[in-house]
Scaffold this motif. Structure first.
Motif, short mmCIF file in Angstrom:
data_model
loop_
_atom_site.label_atom_id
_atom_site.label_comp_id
_atom_site.label_asym_id
_atom_site.label_seq_id
_atom_site.Cartn_x
_atom_site.Cartn_y
_atom_site.Cartn_z
N PRO A 33 0.82 -1.21 0.00
CA PRO A 33 0.00 0.00 0.00
C PRO A 33 0.86 1.26 0.00
CG PRO A 33 0.11 -0.94 2.19
CD PRO A 33 0.83 -1.89 1.28
N VAL A 34 0.35 2.26 -0.68
CA VAL A 34 0.99 3.57 -0.75
C VAL A 34 -0.04 4.58 -0.28
CG1 VAL A 34 2.00 5.28 -2.30
CG2 VAL A 34 2.42 2.86 -2.71
N ARG A 35 0.37 5.47 0.61
CA ARG A 35 -0.54 6.49 1.11
C ARG A 35 -0.23 7.83 0.48
NH1 ARG A 35 0.64 2.66 4.29
NH2 ARG A 35 -1.02 1.51 5.29
N ARG A 36 -1.29 8.53 0.11
CA ARG A 36 -1.14 9.84 -0.52
C ARG A 36 -2.13 10.82 0.06
NH1 ARG A 36 -0.73 8.32 -6.90
NH2 ARG A 36 1.41 7.58 -6.81
N ALA A 37 -1.66 12.05 0.22
CA ALA A 37 -2.57 13.15 0.55
C ALA A 37 -3.20 13.59 -0.77
CB ALA A 37 -1.79 14.30 1.18
N VAL A 38 -4.51 13.73 -0.76
CA VAL A 38 -5.22 14.04 -2.01
C VAL A 38 -6.24 15.15 -1.78
CG1 VAL A 38 -6.78 13.14 -3.77
CG2 VAL A 38 -4.98 11.69 -2.88
N ILE A 39 -6.28 16.07 -2.73
CA ILE A 39 -7.37 17.03 -2.84
C ILE A 39 -7.95 16.80 -4.22
CG2 ILE A 39 -8.07 19.45 -2.81
CD1 ILE A 39 -5.43 20.06 -1.34
N THR A 82 0.59 15.64 -4.90
CA THR A 82 1.93 15.89 -4.38
C THR A 82 1.83 16.66 -3.07
OG1 THR A 82 2.20 17.96 -5.59
CG2 THR A 82 2.93 15.96 -6.71
N LEU A 83 2.72 16.35 -2.14
CA LEU A 83 2.67 16.95 -0.81
C LEU A 83 2.80 18.46 -0.85
CD1 LEU A 83 4.79 14.44 1.30
CD2 LEU A 83 2.32 14.56 1.07
N GLY A 84 3.75 18.95 -1.64
CA GLY A 84 3.98 20.39 -1.69
C GLY A 84 2.80 21.17 -2.23
N GLU A 85 2.22 20.69 -3.33
CA GLU A 85 1.05 21.37 -3.91
C GLU A 85 -0.14 21.31 -2.97
OE1 GLU A 85 0.45 19.44 -7.69
OE2 GLU A 85 1.58 20.98 -8.76
N LEU A 106 -6.65 17.96 8.78
CA LEU A 106 -6.09 16.62 8.96
C LEU A 106 -5.07 16.30 7.86
CD1 LEU A 106 -9.27 14.60 9.95
CD2 LEU A 106 -7.27 15.05 11.38
N VAL A 107 -5.40 16.65 6.63
CA VAL A 107 -4.48 16.39 5.52
C VAL A 107 -3.20 17.21 5.71
CG1 VAL A 107 -4.13 16.64 3.03
CG2 VAL A 107 -6.28 15.72 3.90
N LEU A 108 -3.33 18.46 6.10
CA LEU A 108 -2.15 19.30 6.31
C LEU A 108 -1.30 18.73 7.45
CD1 LEU A 108 -0.69 21.81 5.33
CD2 LEU A 108 -2.00 23.14 6.99
N ARG A 109 -1.94 18.27 8.49
CA ARG A 109 -1.19 17.67 9.60
C ARG A 109 -0.45 16.41 9.14
NH1 ARG A 109 -2.63 17.64 15.83
NH2 ARG A 109 -0.97 16.25 16.46
N TYR A 110 -1.10 15.59 8.32
CA TYR A 110 -0.45 14.39 7.77
C TYR A 110 0.76 14.78 6.93
CZ TYR A 110 0.38 10.35 4.80
OH TYR A 110 0.98 9.33 4.11
N ILE A 111 0.63 15.82 6.12
CA ILE A 111 1.74 16.27 5.29
C ILE A 111 2.91 16.70 6.16
CG2 ILE A 111 2.50 18.09 3.70
CD1 ILE A 111 -0.38 17.94 2.50
#
Length: 135
Positions: A33-39, A82-85, A106-111
């Motif tokens: 599994p690969v985890r990604r922050a997504v918008i 992508t984390l930066g974007e 939550l997503v920002l905290r994960y990043i």
């Protein structure tokens, strides 16, 4: 610029999502599994999604016409993975978000966690207490 950000936040509050997803990945001998922050946001009107891409980057895909959907409008999808974007977009949108404010936090905290831990996207998710976010 602030009126465009407020409009973008309204689009994402109503039609978008902020999340951490897990996808299967097969690359270079690695399987798992690969985890990604997504918008992401999907709509049948492409112009608002083009604005999101202009403001934050990311990918605009489409049009998609689903099989068996005769007479339905084609759908477009915009996303950032992508984390930066994602971090930049959330920081700019945060003052204007209402409905999705907690999800974005939550997503920002994960990043930030990923960047501080220098972990790869293959790592475990943080402990549940990590997700207690004050807005």
């Amino acid at each position: 610029m602030s009126h465009k950000l407020a409009y973008a936040a309204g689009i994402l509050d109503g039609e978008g999502s902020f999340g951490i997803i897990t996808v299967k990945w097969h690359w270079g001998g690695f399987r798992g599994p690969v985890r990604r922050a997504v918008i992401q946001c999907g709509m049948t009107t492409v112009e608002p999604l083009q604005l999101l891409q202009e403001l934050f980057g990311g990918y605009l895909n489409g049009p998609y016409v689903h099989k068996g959907s005769l007479g339905k409008k084609p759908c477009w999808k915009w996303s950032i993975t992508t984390l930066g974007e994602a971090a930049r977009a959330i920081r700019l949108l945060r003052p204007y978000l209402i409905v999705k404010r907690r999800n974005a936090a939550l997503v920002l905290r994960y990043i930030h966690w990923r960047q501080q831990q220098h972990t790869s996207r293959y790592s475990r998710l943080p402990r549940p207490e990590f997700l207690d976010v004050e807005l």
